[in-house]
Structures are given as C-alpha cells and as structure tokens.
Design a protein around this motif. Structure first.
Motif, PDB file in Angstrom:
ATOM      1  N   GLU A 137       7.009  35.379   3.418  1.00 16.06           N
ATOM      2  CA  GLU A 137       6.128  35.473   2.246  1.00 16.06           C
ATOM      3  C   GLU A 137       6.925  35.317   0.948  1.00 16.06           C
ATOM      4  OE1 GLU A 137       2.795  35.861   1.817  1.00 16.06           O
ATOM      5  OE2 GLU A 137       2.667  35.487   3.976  1.00 16.06           O
ATOM      6  N   ARG A 138       8.071  35.987   0.907  1.00 11.52           N
ATOM      7  CA  ARG A 138       8.881  35.952  -0.308  1.00 11.52           C
ATOM      8  C   ARG A 138       9.383  34.526  -0.565  1.00 11.52           C
ATOM      9  NH1 ARG A 138      13.919  36.337  -0.712  1.00 11.52           N
ATOM     10  NH2 ARG A 138      14.126  37.113   1.406  1.00 11.52           N
ATOM     11  N   MET A 139       9.853  33.879   0.526  1.00 11.55           N
ATOM     12  CA  MET A 139      10.363  32.525   0.366  1.00 11.55           C
ATOM     13  C   MET A 139       9.252  31.587  -0.083  1.00 11.55           C
ATOM     14  SD  MET A 139      13.024  32.320   3.472  1.00 11.55           S
ATOM     15  CE  MET A 139      12.232  30.929   4.208  1.00 11.55           C
ATOM     16  N   LYS A 140       8.070  31.794   0.492  1.00 10.46           N
ATOM     17  CA  LYS A 140       6.927  30.959   0.133  1.00 10.46           C
ATOM     18  C   LYS A 140       6.634  31.125  -1.361  1.00 10.46           C
ATOM     19  CE  LYS A 140       2.760  31.738   1.863  1.00 10.46           C
ATOM     20  NZ  LYS A 140       1.914  32.281   2.948  1.00 10.46           N
ATOM     21  N   GLY A 141       6.613  32.383  -1.792  1.00 13.86           N
ATOM     22  CA  GLY A 141       6.343  32.676  -3.196  1.00 13.86           C
ATOM     23  C   GLY A 141       7.371  32.042  -4.114  1.00 13.86           C
ATOM     24  N   GLU A 142       8.652  32.173  -3.721  1.00 15.04           N
ATOM     25  CA  GLU A 142       9.710  31.624  -4.568  1.00 15.04           C
ATOM     26  C   GLU A 142       9.616  30.110  -4.646  1.00 15.04           C
ATOM     27  OE1 GLU A 142      13.277  33.264  -2.931  1.00 15.04           O
ATOM     28  OE2 GLU A 142      12.914  35.225  -3.866  1.00 15.04           O
ATOM     29  N   VAL A 144       6.846  28.244  -4.265  1.00 14.01           N
ATOM     30  CA  VAL A 144       5.694  27.896  -5.104  1.00 14.01           C
ATOM     31  C   VAL A 144       6.078  28.054  -6.573  1.00 14.01           C
ATOM     32  CG1 VAL A 144       3.370  28.584  -5.801  1.00 14.01           C
ATOM     33  CG2 VAL A 144       3.956  28.457  -3.387  1.00 14.01           C
ATOM     34  N   ALA A 145       6.774  29.154  -6.894  1.00 11.74           N
ATOM     35  CA  ALA A 145       7.135  29.406  -8.291  1.00 11.74           C
ATOM     36  C   ALA A 145       8.057  28.321  -8.816  1.00 11.74           C
ATOM     37  CB  ALA A 145       7.800  30.770  -8.423  1.00 11.74           C
ATOM     38  N   SER A 146       9.102  27.972  -8.031  1.00 14.82           N
ATOM     39  CA  SER A 146      10.047  27.029  -8.606  1.00 14.82           C
ATOM     40  C   SER A 146       9.451  25.629  -8.639  1.00 14.82           C
ATOM     41  CB  SER A 146      11.397  27.077  -7.887  1.00 14.82           C
ATOM     42  OG  SER A 146      11.217  26.761  -6.547  1.00 14.82           O
ATOM     43  N   GLU A 150       9.066  23.557 -11.974  1.00 16.29           N
ATOM     44  CA  GLU A 150       9.733  22.259 -12.120  1.00 16.29           C
ATOM     45  C   GLU A 150       8.727  21.140 -12.395  1.00 16.29           C
ATOM     46  OE1 GLU A 150      12.908  21.845 -12.385  1.00 16.29           O
ATOM     47  OE2 GLU A 150      13.138  24.012 -12.112  1.00 16.29           O
ATOM     48  N   MET A 151       7.472  21.337 -11.978  1.00 20.45           N
ATOM     49  CA  MET A 151       6.471  20.294 -12.182  1.00 20.45           C
ATOM     50  C   MET A 151       6.043  20.187 -13.639  1.00 20.45           C
ATOM     51  SD  MET A 151       4.107  20.691  -8.862  1.00 20.45           S
ATOM     52  CE  MET A 151       2.729  19.668  -9.268  1.00 20.45           C
ATOM     53  N   ARG A 152       6.166  21.298 -14.360  1.00 23.42           N
ATOM     54  CA  ARG A 152       5.701  21.298 -15.738  1.00 23.42           C
ATOM     55  C   ARG A 152       6.474  20.275 -16.581  1.00 23.42           C
ATOM     56  NH1 ARG A 152       3.904  26.912 -18.130  1.00 23.42           N
ATOM     57  NH2 ARG A 152       6.073  27.396 -18.325  1.00 23.42           N
ATOM     58  N   GLY A 153       7.792  20.185 -16.331  1.00 24.54           N
ATOM     59  CA  GLY A 153       8.627  19.258 -17.114  1.00 24.54           C
ATOM     60  C   GLY A 153       8.187  17.811 -16.965  1.00 24.54           C
ATOM     61  N   PRO A 154       8.235  17.266 -15.717  1.00 16.38           N
ATOM     62  CA  PRO A 154       7.825  15.864 -15.551  1.00 16.38           C
ATOM     63  C   PRO A 154       6.383  15.598 -16.001  1.00 16.38           C
ATOM     64  CG  PRO A 154       8.600  16.820 -13.462  1.00 16.38           C
ATOM     65  CD  PRO A 154       8.796  17.848 -14.494  1.00 16.38           C
ATOM     66  N   LEU A 190      -3.843  18.365 -13.554  1.00 13.25           N
ATOM     67  CA  LEU A 190      -2.714  18.796 -12.738  1.00 13.25           C
ATOM     68  C   LEU A 190      -1.934  19.890 -13.469  1.00 13.25           C
ATOM     69  CD1 LEU A 190      -1.704  18.003 -10.019  1.00 13.25           C
ATOM     70  CD2 LEU A 190      -0.260  16.270 -11.056  1.00 13.25           C
ATOM     71  N   LEU A 191      -1.764  19.709 -14.742  1.00 14.72           N
ATOM     72  CA  LEU A 191      -1.024  20.685 -15.535  1.00 14.72           C
ATOM     73  C   LEU A 191      -1.735  22.040 -15.513  1.00 14.72           C
ATOM     74  CD1 LEU A 191       1.489  20.850 -17.345  1.00 14.72           C
ATOM     75  CD2 LEU A 191      -0.002  20.444 -19.288  1.00 14.72           C
ATOM     76  N   ARG A 192      -3.056  22.016 -15.584  1.00 18.67           N
ATOM     77  CA  ARG A 192      -3.788  23.289 -15.548  1.00 18.67           C
ATOM     78  C   ARG A 192      -3.655  23.958 -14.181  1.00 18.67           C
ATOM     79  NH1 ARG A 192      -7.391  20.370 -18.568  1.00 18.67           N
ATOM     80  NH2 ARG A 192      -8.972  20.216 -16.956  1.00 18.67           N
ATOM     81  N   LEU A 193      -3.624  23.122 -13.129  1.00 17.49           N
ATOM     82  CA  LEU A 193      -3.409  23.680 -11.789  1.00 17.49           C
ATOM     83  C   LEU A 193      -2.042  24.347 -11.696  1.00 17.49           C
ATOM     84  CD1 LEU A 193      -4.742  20.993  -9.298  1.00 17.49           C
ATOM     85  CD2 LEU A 193      -5.352  23.397  -9.393  1.00 17.49           C
ATOM     86  N   VAL A 194      -1.057  23.668 -12.252  1.00 11.13           N
ATOM     87  CA  VAL A 194       0.303  24.211 -12.234  1.00 11.13           C
ATOM     88  C   VAL A 194       0.343  25.539 -12.984  1.00 11.13           C
ATOM     89  CG1 VAL A 194       2.631  23.830 -13.123  1.00 11.13           C
ATOM     90  CG2 VAL A 194       1.464  22.013 -11.904  1.00 11.13           C
ATOM     91  N   GLU A 195      -0.350  25.592 -14.120  1.00 12.76           N
ATOM     92  CA  GLU A 195      -0.383  26.839 -14.897  1.00 12.76           C
ATOM     93  C   GLU A 195      -1.018  27.959 -14.064  1.00 12.76           C
ATOM     94  OE1 GLU A 195       0.997  27.342 -17.690  1.00 12.76           O
ATOM     95  OE2 GLU A 195       1.331  25.331 -18.492  1.00 12.76           O
ATOM     96  N   THR A 196      -2.078  27.622 -13.345  1.00 14.30           N
ATOM     97  CA  THR A 196      -2.737  28.637 -12.517  1.00 14.30           C
ATOM     98  C   THR A 196      -1.802  29.119 -11.414  1.00 14.30           C
ATOM     99  OG1 THR A 196      -4.833  27.557 -12.916  1.00 14.30           O
ATOM    100  CG2 THR A 196      -4.781  29.127 -11.110  1.00 14.30           C
ATOM    101  N   MET A 197      -1.092  28.169 -10.804  1.00 13.81           N
ATOM    102  CA  MET A 197      -0.155  28.555  -9.749  1.00 13.81           C
ATOM    103  C   MET A 197       0.932  29.463 -10.315  1.00 13.81           C
ATOM    104  SD  MET A 197      -0.119  25.150  -7.495  1.00 13.81           S
ATOM    105  CE  MET A 197       1.599  24.971  -7.241  1.00 13.81           C
TER     106      MET A 197
END
Ligand SMILES: Nc1ncnc2c1ncn2[C@@H]1O[C@H](COP(=O)(O)OP(=O)(O)O)[C@@H](O)[C@H]1O
Ligand SMILES: [Mg+2]
Length: 371
Positions: A137-142, A144-146, A150-154, A190-197
């Motif tokens: 669970e922790r790895m999954k969370g980490e 998703v977070a990273s 990282e998606m926000r930049g591109p 997509l950006l809004r999805l990323v923000e939600t995630m």
C-alpha cells in the motif's frame, strides 16, 4: 486435549482444539483481568508461534504486553482497553514485536466471552500479519504521488506550448485551430485529474511535511491563473486579477501554495455561472499578505457550512457535471494554510457569492536581500 476418543462432548472439544491449532490466523485466549498488570495469556495456537516466534510455554501466564514495543501505538491500546472495559468486541491494528525483536504490522480483533451469568470471563483475540500488505500500500501510494507530481511539469509545458500556438491564429487553418483547442482542453482535464490524485495522496500520506522556503506569490499566482485559463474559458467565466505589487514573499512551499490557489480558484470558477466573474486579489495588511479569491456564484448554503472543510464533503450541487468534485479541495487547502502558519477564512452569502482569503506573514527579508 488427548486423542480423538471418549464422549461426544470430549470429541467436540478435541475438534475445537484441532481447529484452533490449524487456524490460519494467530489466536490467543486470555483471562478477563483488565487491571494491572493486565490479562494473562491462557492459550495460543500454532499460528501464534509462527507469527511471533514465541512457543506456547514461553507466553502462558504472561500478558500480551510482551508483544509490544517502542512503535506500538499507546493511544490505540487505550481505545482497545476502553472497548474491553465496556464489554464490546474491538478491532484495531498496529505494530507488534516478535521474540527476535523484529517488527510486524498486525491487524487484530478481540471478542469478550461471557459465562452463563453474562460476566466476561475470557478474551479471544485473532491476529493477522498485514506487514506485506501495508508495504505494498505504501509503495503504491508513493508511486502515485511521485507520478502525479512528475506529470504536472510536462503537462504545464504542453499547455504553455499550445498557448503559444494559439496566440498566432493567422498562421493556423481552421481545422488546426480546432485540433489545438481539443488538445488544450484535454490537457486541462488531465491536469485537474493529476491535482485530484495529488489531493487524495496527501490525504493518505498522513500528516503533511513541508520544507519552508521563501516563495514569491506574484509569479505563483500568475502561473496558477494561466493553468486555469482553459477551464474558465470552457465554463465561460472571466478571471480578473488585482495584483498591485511586483513581489510578495512568504515562507512556504511552492507546490503546496500552487495547490491552495488552484483549489480556491477552481471552486470559484466551477461554482460561478456562465458569464460571471471571478476576482483574484493580492494585498498587504498588518504585515501580512492576503490572497483573496472571490466569485459571484450561488454562495454556500448555511446548512453546509459545518461540513465545508470536512474531507469528502461536497455541497448539494456537486453531483452536476459542471460542479463535480470529491470534496477534498478545501480540507487540504486548510491543512496546508495551517501548516504554513497562515489563516484561511471566508465570507459567503447565498445568491451573492463567496470569497475565500488566505493570510500569510510577509517575508520582508527576501525582498531586501537580508535573508
Ligand atoms: N466558491 C464556492 N462557491 C460555492 N460553493 C463552494 C465554493 N467553494 C466550495 N464550495 C462548496 O464546498 C464544497 C467543498 O469544496 P471542495 O472541498 O473544494 O470540494 P469539491 O470542489 O471537490 O466539491 C463544494 O462541493 C461546494 O459545495
Ligand atoms: Mg474543490
């Protein structure tokens, strides 16, 4: 507990023992003594020995405390005790320790057993090792977070490029303009999805931590506004800015501050009706920088105000496509603002509009270069 023979009752007794000894989960029976030094262990099964490394004879007569250690959550244990005192079954999880000192994450449930007169005589507890599941669970969370981070930049890069293309309408055919528009809107989504995630991940990650650095709110606000341009155009809401200063330094965390402005601005835009305006203003007052996001939307119903900052609380209209949300934005916004030592407040009036303000101490030293 001899061989399988004897009377029917004895036979059933033997079957019970076989079941316990072959159960997958660790099981422990204690007496019902809740005063110091606590309940004594009367029975453990083979799975208990596999889980903890203790043979039955090493733990009989001792208290379950032998399994606890420095990382065991005392608060959770107190709650368990309270439940047991009240005679209720309790379920919880936490960190326990094996005989060799190794930690494991255990999930357990304790059932009180009563005699014929209704008095509690034993506690039966079932324990399951969930260490591996927690790690996954922790790895999954980490991850998703990273990935979200990282998606926000591109994405911001693509949106910027599309914006530049759109600024040269003469050089574009109608069909290309149309395609650029589709690409732009899809990127915004997509950006809004990323923000939600990112929001959901922040919530799951537990207490937030920030590295405080000097951040200039002027470019930060401009950058966040640029990201919302497509969204506000899609909903036909006009965004006005009143930023009379050239620099506005606070101590903060750039990513988190972007998220604060994003959450307030996206709410203001989505709850505004087509053709109305949203205002983003930055001003100084009493050594503080005040960021205000106001709209002329429907206002927040009084009945919803007690839940406004609660996680997963969405107001009455949030099931419409225009207003769809998951109710995390304001909860996280408040967490971040408090973490940065600021204040989040709002005024709202039904049928008139809503204004949210964030007040943060101004860092003068960064402006004068004395830091
Ligand atoms: N500017 C606003 N105008 C009207 N209602 C708002 C505004 N901002 C927030 N709300 C209400 O507060 C709720 C919670 O907001 P938020 O935590 O951002 O969740 P979400 O945007 O996912 O619904 C919204 O569903 C909405 O009912
Ligand atoms: Mg929101």
């Amino acid at each position: 507990m001899g061989e399988l023979a004897g009377s029917g009752a004895e036979f059933a007794d033997n079957l019970g023992t076989i079941a316990l000894d072959n159960a997958f989960d660790a099981m422990m029976v204690t007496d019902a003594e809740l005063d110091e030094p606590g309940p004594r262990i009367l029975y453990v099964n083979a799975a208990f020995t596999r889980l903890t490394g203790y043979a039955a004879e090493e733990v009989l007569g001792k208290t379950p405390r032998i399994l606890q250690g420095p990382k065991t959550d005392r608060g959770a244990l107190d709650l368990v005790r309270q439940g047991l005192v009240a005679g209720e079954p309790v379920a919880s999880s936490g960190i326990n320790y094996r005989k060799d000192g190794g930690e494991f994450h255990v999930q357990w449930r304790i059932e009180p057993v009563r005699d014929d007169s209704g008095e509690i005589t034993f506690f039966v507890s079932t324990q399951r090792d969930v260490t591996e599941r927690m790690n996954v669970e922790r790895m999954k969370g980490e991850t998703v977070a990273s990935v979200s981070h990282e998606m926000r930049g591109p994405l911001t890069g693509i949106l910027g490029a599309l914006d530049l293309i759109k600024r040269q309408p003469d050089q574009l055919s109608e069909s290309i303009k149309h395609l650029v528009e589709i690409a732009d809107l899809s990127c915004q989504r997509l950006l809004r999805l990323v923000e939600t995630m990112l929001d959901v991940q922040k919530l799951a990650a537990g207490p937030m931590q920030v590295d405080l650095v000097a951040v200039d709110l002027v470019p930060l606000v401009a950058q966040t506004l640029a990201l919302h341009r497509g969204y506000s155009e899609e909903l036909e809401v006009e965004i006005f800015t009143e930023v009379p200063m050239t620099q506005a330094w606070v101590l903060g965390d750039e990513d988190r501050l972007i998220q604060v402005v994003t959450n307030l601005l996206s709410n203001a835009v989505k709850f505004s009706s087509s053709g109305s305006q949203v205002r983003v203003a930055l001003r100084r007052a009493d050594g503080k920088l005040i960021l205000e996001v106001s709209d002329a939307g429907p206002g927040i119903p009084e009945s919803f105000l007690p839940y406004l900052f609660e996680r997963f609380a969405c107001g009455p209209s949030s099931n419409t496509t225009r207003h769809r949300g998951i109710g995390l934005g304001l909860a996280i916004t408040r967490d971040i603002v408090e973490l940065l030592g600021g204040e989040l407040s709002y005024v709202t009036e039904e049928g008139v509009g809503t204004a949210f303000t964030v007040a943060l101490a101004e860092q003068v030293s960064s402006v004068t270069g004395l830091a």
